[in-house]
Design a protein around this motif. Structure first.
Motif, PDB file in Angstrom:
ATOM      1  N   GLU A  45       6.693  16.223 -11.322  1.00 60.07           N
ATOM      2  CA  GLU A  45       6.253  14.870 -10.989  1.00 60.07           C
ATOM      3  C   GLU A  45       5.438  14.802  -9.699  1.00 60.07           C
ATOM      4  OE1 GLU A  45       9.650  12.337 -10.852  1.00 60.07           O
ATOM      5  OE2 GLU A  45      10.239  12.718 -12.938  1.00 60.07           O
ATOM      6  N   THR A  46       5.075  15.948  -9.153  1.00 65.12           N
ATOM      7  CA  THR A  46       4.360  15.935  -7.876  1.00 65.12           C
ATOM      8  C   THR A  46       3.047  15.169  -7.977  1.00 65.12           C
ATOM      9  OG1 THR A  46       5.338  18.030  -7.169  1.00 65.12           O
ATOM     10  CG2 THR A  46       3.336  17.356  -6.059  1.00 65.12           C
ATOM     11  N   GLY A  47       2.320  15.330  -9.064  1.00 68.26           N
ATOM     12  CA  GLY A  47       1.056  14.602  -9.223  1.00 68.26           C
ATOM     13  C   GLY A  47       1.257  13.103  -9.129  1.00 68.26           C
ATOM     14  N   ASP A  48       2.240  12.586  -9.841  1.00 67.10           N
ATOM     15  CA  ASP A  48       2.535  11.144  -9.795  1.00 67.10           C
ATOM     16  C   ASP A  48       2.933  10.716  -8.389  1.00 67.10           C
ATOM     17  OD1 ASP A  48       2.028  10.689 -12.494  1.00 67.10           O
ATOM     18  OD2 ASP A  48       4.110  11.047 -13.093  1.00 67.10           O
ATOM     19  N   ARG A  49       3.737  11.550  -7.727  1.00 63.52           N
ATOM     20  CA  ARG A  49       4.191  11.207  -6.381  1.00 63.52           C
ATOM     21  C   ARG A  49       3.021  11.193  -5.393  1.00 63.52           C
ATOM     22  NH1 ARG A  49       9.750  12.415  -5.583  1.00 63.52           N
ATOM     23  NH2 ARG A  49      10.873  11.805  -7.469  1.00 63.52           N
ATOM     24  N   VAL A  50       2.102  12.141  -5.541  1.00 64.31           N
ATOM     25  CA  VAL A  50       0.935  12.183  -4.662  1.00 64.31           C
ATOM     26  C   VAL A  50       0.104  10.913  -4.823  1.00 64.31           C
ATOM     27  CG1 VAL A  50      -1.312  13.304  -4.297  1.00 64.31           C
ATOM     28  CG2 VAL A  50       0.763  14.689  -4.417  1.00 64.31           C
ATOM     29  N   VAL A  51      -0.135  10.510  -6.057  1.00 61.41           N
ATOM     30  CA  VAL A  51      -0.930   9.300  -6.298  1.00 61.41           C
ATOM     31  C   VAL A  51      -0.219   8.072  -5.735  1.00 61.41           C
ATOM     32  CG1 VAL A  51      -1.845   7.770  -8.090  1.00 61.41           C
ATOM     33  CG2 VAL A  51      -2.141  10.243  -8.294  1.00 61.41           C
ATOM     34  N   ALA A  52       1.101   8.006  -5.889  1.00 67.13           N
ATOM     35  CA  ALA A  52       1.858   6.890  -5.325  1.00 67.13           C
ATOM     36  C   ALA A  52       1.751   6.870  -3.803  1.00 67.13           C
ATOM     37  CB  ALA A  52       3.317   6.975  -5.759  1.00 67.13           C
ATOM     38  N   GLU A  53       1.784   8.048  -3.181  1.00 62.08           N
ATOM     39  CA  GLU A  53       1.646   8.142  -1.726  1.00 62.08           C
ATOM     40  C   GLU A  53       0.249   7.717  -1.289  1.00 62.08           C
ATOM     41  OE1 GLU A  53       3.048   8.128   1.658  1.00 62.08           O
ATOM     42  OE2 GLU A  53       4.409   9.360   0.435  1.00 62.08           O
ATOM     43  N   VAL A  54      -0.757   8.109  -2.054  1.00 61.29           N
ATOM     44  CA  VAL A  54      -2.130   7.692  -1.770  1.00 61.29           C
ATOM     45  C   VAL A  54      -2.223   6.163  -1.746  1.00 61.29           C
ATOM     46  CG1 VAL A  54      -4.406   7.525  -2.876  1.00 61.29           C
ATOM     47  CG2 VAL A  54      -3.344   9.765  -2.551  1.00 61.29           C
ATOM     48  N   ALA A  55      -1.634   5.523  -2.740  1.00 59.75           N
ATOM     49  CA  ALA A  55      -1.671   4.066  -2.796  1.00 59.75           C
ATOM     50  C   ALA A  55      -0.926   3.437  -1.623  1.00 59.75           C
ATOM     51  CB  ALA A  55      -1.071   3.582  -4.119  1.00 59.75           C
ATOM     52  N   ALA A  56       0.221   4.024  -1.247  1.00 57.51           N
ATOM     53  CA  ALA A  56       1.007   3.494  -0.138  1.00 57.51           C
ATOM     54  C   ALA A  56       0.259   3.628   1.188  1.00 57.51           C
ATOM     55  CB  ALA A  56       2.352   4.211  -0.069  1.00 57.51           C
ATOM     56  N   LEU A  57      -0.396   4.770   1.387  1.00 61.17           N
ATOM     57  CA  LEU A  57      -1.149   4.983   2.618  1.00 61.17           C
ATOM     58  C   LEU A  57      -2.361   4.053   2.694  1.00 61.17           C
ATOM     59  CD1 LEU A  57      -0.973   8.882   2.733  1.00 61.17           C
ATOM     60  CD2 LEU A  57       0.160   7.302   4.298  1.00 61.17           C
ATOM     61  N   ALA A  58      -3.008   3.820   1.559  1.00 58.29           N
ATOM     62  CA  ALA A  58      -4.135   2.881   1.531  1.00 58.29           C
ATOM     63  C   ALA A  58      -3.674   1.478   1.927  1.00 58.29           C
ATOM     64  CB  ALA A  58      -4.749   2.855   0.136  1.00 58.29           C
ATOM     65  N   GLU A  59      -2.474   1.103   1.486  1.00 59.17           N
ATOM     66  CA  GLU A  59      -1.927  -0.207   1.837  1.00 59.17           C
ATOM     67  C   GLU A  59      -1.629  -0.280   3.340  1.00 59.17           C
ATOM     68  OE1 GLU A  59       1.803  -3.102   0.522  1.00 59.17           O
ATOM     69  OE2 GLU A  59       1.242  -1.373  -0.730  1.00 59.17           O
ATOM     70  N   GLN A  60      -1.115   0.814   3.897  1.00 59.68           N
ATOM     71  CA  GLN A  60      -0.863   0.854   5.343  1.00 59.68           C
ATOM     72  C   GLN A  60      -2.148   0.656   6.135  1.00 59.68           C
ATOM     73  OE1 GLN A  60       1.339   4.220   6.897  1.00 59.68           O
ATOM     74  NE2 GLN A  60       2.628   4.322   5.070  1.00 59.68           N
ATOM     75  N   PHE A  61      -3.198   1.353   5.731  1.00 61.24           N
ATOM     76  CA  PHE A  61      -4.477   1.223   6.423  1.00 61.24           C
ATOM     77  C   PHE A  61      -4.994  -0.220   6.334  1.00 61.24           C
ATOM     78  CE2 PHE A  61      -5.309   5.963   5.534  1.00 61.24           C
ATOM     79  CZ  PHE A  61      -4.941   6.322   6.823  1.00 61.24           C
ATOM     80  N   ALA A  62      -4.846  -0.835   5.159  1.00 59.14           N
ATOM     81  CA  ALA A  62      -5.337  -2.199   4.971  1.00 59.14           C
ATOM     82  C   ALA A  62      -4.620  -3.176   5.902  1.00 59.14           C
ATOM     83  CB  ALA A  62      -5.149  -2.623   3.518  1.00 59.14           C
ATOM     84  N   LYS A  63      -3.320  -2.965   6.097  1.00 64.28           N
ATOM     85  CA  LYS A  63      -2.555  -3.845   6.979  1.00 64.28           C
ATOM     86  C   LYS A  63      -2.929  -3.634   8.440  1.00 64.28           C
ATOM     87  CE  LYS A  63       1.500  -4.323   3.971  1.00 64.28           C
ATOM     88  NZ  LYS A  63       2.933  -3.956   3.770  1.00 64.28           N
ATOM     89  N   ARG A  64      -3.156  -2.372   8.821  1.00 60.47           N
ATOM     90  CA  ARG A  64      -3.457  -2.081  10.225  1.00 60.47           C
ATOM     91  C   ARG A  64      -4.901  -2.386  10.597  1.00 60.47           C
ATOM     92  NH1 ARG A  64       0.106   2.779   9.923  1.00 60.47           N
ATOM     93  NH2 ARG A  64      -1.699   4.165   9.787  1.00 60.47           N
ATOM     94  N   HIS A  65      -5.796  -2.339   9.604  1.00 56.44           N
ATOM     95  CA  HIS A  65      -7.233  -2.524   9.880  1.00 56.44           C
ATOM     96  C   HIS A  65      -7.848  -3.494   8.868  1.00 56.44           C
ATOM     97  CE1 HIS A  65      -6.986   0.938  12.619  1.00 56.44           C
ATOM     98  NE2 HIS A  65      -6.251   1.502  11.690  1.00 56.44           N
ATOM     99  N   PRO A  66      -7.479  -4.763   8.948  1.00 56.94           N
ATOM    100  CA  PRO A  66      -7.980  -5.729   7.970  1.00 56.94           C
ATOM    101  C   PRO A  66      -9.487  -5.952   8.018  1.00 56.94           C
ATOM    102  CG  PRO A  66      -6.832  -6.840   9.767  1.00 56.94           C
ATOM    103  CD  PRO A  66      -6.578  -5.381   9.940  1.00 56.94           C
ATOM    104  N   ASP A  67     -10.120  -5.488   9.100  1.00 54.23           N
ATOM    105  CA  ASP A  67     -11.574  -5.640   9.230  1.00 54.23           C
ATOM    106  C   ASP A  67     -12.355  -4.572   8.486  1.00 54.23           C
ATOM    107  OD1 ASP A  67     -10.422  -3.849  11.172  1.00 54.23           O
ATOM    108  OD2 ASP A  67     -12.415  -3.736  12.116  1.00 54.23           O
ATOM    109  N   VAL A  68     -11.668  -3.519   8.023  1.00 52.85           N
ATOM    110  CA  VAL A  68     -12.351  -2.420   7.325  1.00 52.85           C
ATOM    111  C   VAL A  68     -12.047  -2.513   5.831  1.00 52.85           C
ATOM    112  CG1 VAL A  68     -12.638   0.087   7.140  1.00 52.85           C
ATOM    113  CG2 VAL A  68     -12.136  -0.960   9.371  1.00 52.85           C
TER     114      VAL A  68
END
Length: 311
Positions: A45-68
């Protein structure tokens, strides 16, 4: 400071065997924010977990940098990679087979995703932004836990159907056994991990890595010198095969071992020169981008998708 230059804001993800790095790249081409997290290993399941982590990190960036507002993402992974179809064909230590990374990542992010191999992506960064810039025929060799290369011929990256550049599995010695099942592979002799491992086998003393072996060599440790020198002998032999086949203008050395700088490069030049005869002598150069080369490569891949340059 390395920069991609002006362009679309993008997300960049560089997956490794132990850690995965992520970055938000703004419109100026600067890494606005970077994060490193453990790679979520989970057998099949590593592939699925990696994609889920990618989505979670993208959400973190969006919250920290709403101007980008990223317009695309780039994702680099190790192993055998089908760049054209966006598939992670095989990665033994990460447990995926024929995993559709690009398709799943695009669904998770709602963005176009550029996808590729981690070493080739890092090589692209060096070729377009770093030490390999300006050379049409150049090989970027990454030496760390393993050894692999990005090959540029006539200014274009050569992938060989996803298998180009696997010089770490060029046979250069009678032993030891390699994780790939081969014997005497370059990676099993000359990678940073192999240098430390072979020193420990010689002495029964555990070391933190190749850097410690080099430090012991400086202090006159004969076993450290033997481990280091045999690694350079094998590396020069492996590079001589690359030179005979491709006649590159330059070979750029990247990865953790490159941090030894001229202490690695000068004796390597001498050994390579002693092997070659009529061949072109390539410049041997240290990479300049460093540990974030994969993130810059992923970001370039993302911008390439937007520019219509992705395969």
């Amino acid at each position: 400071m390395t920069t991609l230059g002006p362009g679309a804001a993008v997300l960049a993800f560089d997956v490794g065997g132990t850690d995965m790095k992520a970055a938000l790249v703004d419109e100026t081409g600067v890494l606005r924010d970077t994060v490193r997290v453990p790679t979520p290993l989970a057998n099949g399941e590593t592939g699925d977990r990696v994609v889920a982590e990618v989505a979670a990190l993208a959400e973190q960036f969006a919250k920290r940098h709403p101007d980008v507002h990223p317009a695309a993402a780039g994702l680099l992974v190790p192993g055998h990679v089908d760049d054209v179809h966006g598939i992670g064909v095989f990665a033994e230590n990460l447990g995926w087979h024929d995993y559709p990374f690009r398709e799943r990542a695009e669904a998770a992010l709602g963005l176009p995703v550029g996808f590729g191999h981690d070493v080739r992506g890092s090589g692209e960064a060096e070729h377009r932004l770093g030490a390999a810039r300006g050379f049409d025929d150049v090989v970027v060799v990454t030496i760390g836990t393993g050894i692999a290369a990005a090959l540029f011929i006539g200014g274009k990256l050569y992938t060989g159907g996803g298998l180009g550049g696997e010089i770490g599995h060029d046979r250069v010695a009678e032993g030891p056994m390699c994780a790939c099942g081969g014997r005497g592979c370059l990676e099993a002799v000359s990678s940073a991990a192999a240098i430390a491992r072979r020193y420990s086998l010689r002495t029964g003393q555990e070391v933190a890595g190749a850097k410690e072996v080099l430090e012991r060599k400086r202090r006159g440790d004969a076993n450290a010198a033997a481990s280091w020198n045999s690694a350079l002998d094998a590396l020069a032999l492996g590079l001589s095969h690359v030179v005979a086949l491709l006649a590159p203008q330059a070979i750029v050395i990247a990865g953790g071992l490159s941090e030894a700088g001229e202490e690695l490069l000068q004796p390597l030049r001498e050994r390579l020169d002693g092997i070659l005869t009529f061949h072109r002598r390539p410049q041997l150069i240290k990479a300049t981008i460093g540990g974030d080369a994969g993130l810059y490569g992923a970001a370039l891949t993302a911008r390439d998708v937007l520019n219509g340059d992705d395969a």
